[in-house]
Design an enzyme around this catalytic site. Structure first.
Site, PDB file in Angstrom:
ATOM      1  N   HIS A 199       0.837  -1.210   0.000  1.00  0.00           N
ATOM      2  CA  HIS A 199       0.000   0.000   0.000  1.00  0.00           C
ATOM      3  C   HIS A 199       0.874   1.263   0.000  1.00  0.00           C
ATOM      4  CE1 HIS A 199      -3.651   2.374   1.038  1.00  0.00           C
ATOM      5  NE2 HIS A 199      -2.794   3.140   1.678  1.00  0.00           N
ATOM      6  N   GLU A 200       1.832   1.326   0.913  1.00  0.00           N
ATOM      7  CA  GLU A 200       2.664   2.536   1.000  1.00  0.00           C
ATOM      8  C   GLU A 200       3.596   2.664  -0.205  1.00  0.00           C
ATOM      9  OE1 GLU A 200       1.792   4.833   2.904  1.00  0.00           O
ATOM     10  OE2 GLU A 200       0.596   3.715   4.346  1.00  0.00           O
ATOM     11  N   HIS A 241       1.667   4.261  -2.926  1.00  0.00           N
ATOM     12  CA  HIS A 241       1.662   5.728  -2.786  1.00  0.00           C
ATOM     13  C   HIS A 241       2.998   6.316  -3.241  1.00  0.00           C
ATOM     14  CE1 HIS A 241      -2.178   6.118  -0.926  1.00  0.00           C
ATOM     15  NE2 HIS A 241      -1.860   5.658   0.257  1.00  0.00           N
ATOM     16  N   HIS A 275      -5.558   6.616  -3.262  1.00  0.00           N
ATOM     17  CA  HIS A 275      -6.419   5.589  -2.686  1.00  0.00           C
ATOM     18  C   HIS A 275      -7.425   5.111  -3.720  1.00  0.00           C
ATOM     19  CE1 HIS A 275      -5.324   6.919   1.613  1.00  0.00           C
ATOM     20  NE2 HIS A 275      -4.720   5.781   1.314  1.00  0.00           N
ATOM     21  N   CYS A 276      -7.897   3.888  -3.531  1.00  0.00           N
ATOM     22  CA  CYS A 276      -8.829   3.258  -4.467  1.00  0.00           C
ATOM     23  C   CYS A 276     -10.117   2.966  -3.712  1.00  0.00           C
ATOM     24  CB  CYS A 276      -8.195   1.969  -4.979  1.00  0.00           C
ATOM     25  SG  CYS A 276      -9.278   0.955  -5.991  1.00  0.00           S
ATOM     26  N   CYS A 286      -9.038  -3.948  -2.965  1.00  0.00           N
ATOM     27  CA  CYS A 286      -7.761  -3.517  -3.556  1.00  0.00           C
ATOM     28  C   CYS A 286      -6.808  -3.056  -2.457  1.00  0.00           C
ATOM     29  CB  CYS A 286      -8.022  -2.370  -4.532  1.00  0.00           C
ATOM     30  SG  CYS A 286      -6.508  -1.659  -5.225  1.00  0.00           S
ATOM     31  N   CYS A 326      -6.164  -3.997  -7.639  1.00  0.00           N
ATOM     32  CA  CYS A 326      -7.305  -4.243  -8.522  1.00  0.00           C
ATOM     33  C   CYS A 326      -6.839  -3.974  -9.970  1.00  0.00           C
ATOM     34  CB  CYS A 326      -8.490  -3.350  -8.154  1.00  0.00           C
ATOM     35  SG  CYS A 326      -8.281  -1.625  -8.613  1.00  0.00           S
ATOM     36  N   CYS A 359      -5.925  -0.248 -10.694  1.00  0.00           N
ATOM     37  CA  CYS A 359      -4.691   0.223 -10.064  1.00  0.00           C
ATOM     38  C   CYS A 359      -3.479  -0.433 -10.717  1.00  0.00           C
ATOM     39  CB  CYS A 359      -4.707  -0.048  -8.563  1.00  0.00           C
ATOM     40  SG  CYS A 359      -5.824   1.049  -7.667  1.00  0.00           S
TER      41      CYS A 359
HETATM   42 ZN   LIG Z   1      -2.973   5.148   1.979  1.00  0.00          ZN
HETATM   43 ZN   LIG Z   2      -7.509  -0.336  -6.858  1.00  0.00          ZN
END
Ligand SMILES: [Zn+2]
Ligand SMILES: [Zn+2]
Length: 181
Positions: free
Chosen positions: A131-132, A135, A141-142, A147, A166, A169
Site C-alpha cells: 500500500h505505501e 503511494h 487511494h482506491c 484492492c 485491482c 490500479c
Molecule cells: Zn494510503
Molecule cells: Zn484499486
C-alpha cells in the site's frame, strides 16, 4: 531486459529479522521488484512525542532524504515503533514520492488481544508495505475494498484487502512505472 523496481529496505530501530525476511521474499511476488537491505537507521528520539508515546511518522520519513540520493527507485522504511501523523491517532504507514515507511506495531495480532499468528502478521506486513509503496509510486487511494490501495481505517480493512492491486490500479501502476506486472 525485464524492467524491475528497486526497493531498498531500511530498518528504523530494531526490526524483527522474520519481518525483514518476509518482505524480501513476498514483495517480488506482488510486483517485479529487486529488494535490498541497508543497515538500520536509529529510531531518532527527535521524533518521539512523550505525551502520546508515539513517533511522528512524517519526521522519520524525512530522515530518509540522504538515502534518496542512492541510486534506487524506492525506499521502504520499516519500524516496530508506533507512529502517528498530525490529525490522526495512529498510522500504519506513510509515504511520499519515492519513499515509504510502515510500522509493524499495530499489525501484530497480540496488540488486539488475539493470539500471536505469524501467518496473519505476515499478510498484514506485506499488505501495508505494498500500500505505501503504491503511494510512493504515485497511486492514490482506491474505492474498491478488495484492492490494496483501499484506505485502511482499521486492521479489519487490511485483513480483508490483502496485497493485491485491482485491475484499474494495476493498469495505473503500469503507466506510472512503465513496468508490466
Ligand atoms: Zn494510503
Ligand atoms: Zn484499486
Amino acid at each position: 531486459m525485464t524492467l524491475c523496481l528497486e526497493v531498498t529496505l531500511v530498518p528504523v530501530g530494531r526490526v524483527d529479522p522474520d519481518v525483514r525476511a518476509w518482505l524480501k521474499e513476498d514483495l517480488p511476488g506482488v510486483f517485479p521488484a529487486r529488494v535490498e537491505e541497508t543497515p538500520p537507521l536509529p529510531l531518532s528520539p527527535r521524533h518521539f512525542r512523550k505525551e502520546r508515546s508515539q513517533y511522528l511518522a512524517d519526521g522519520l520519513l524525512a530522515d530518509f532524504t540522504p538515502l534518496v540520493s542512492i541510486r534506487t527507485m524506492l525506499i521502504l522504511g520499516i519500524t516496530e515503533a508506533d507512529l502517528f501523523s498530525p490529525g490522526l491517532n495512529f498510522v500504519f504507514g506513510v509515504a511520499n514520492t519515492g519513499r515509504a515507511l510502515i510500522s509493524t506495531f499495530r499489525l501484530r495480532p497480540e496488540v488486539y488481544g488475539t493470539p500471536a499468528n505469524p501467518k496473519l502478521f505476515r499478510w498484514r506486513v506485506i499488505t501495508e508495505a505494498v500500500h505505501e509503496l503504491g503511494h510512493a509510486l504515485g497511486l492514490p487511494h482506491c474505492g474498491y475494498p478488495g484492492c490494496v490501495m483501499y484506505f485502511s481505517n482499521w486492521i479489519g480493512d487490511t485483513d480483508r484487502k490483502g496485497p493485491g492491486f485491482c485491475y484499474q490500479c494495476k493498469k495505473r501502476l503500469e503507466r506510472l512505472t512503465g513496468i508490466q506486472g
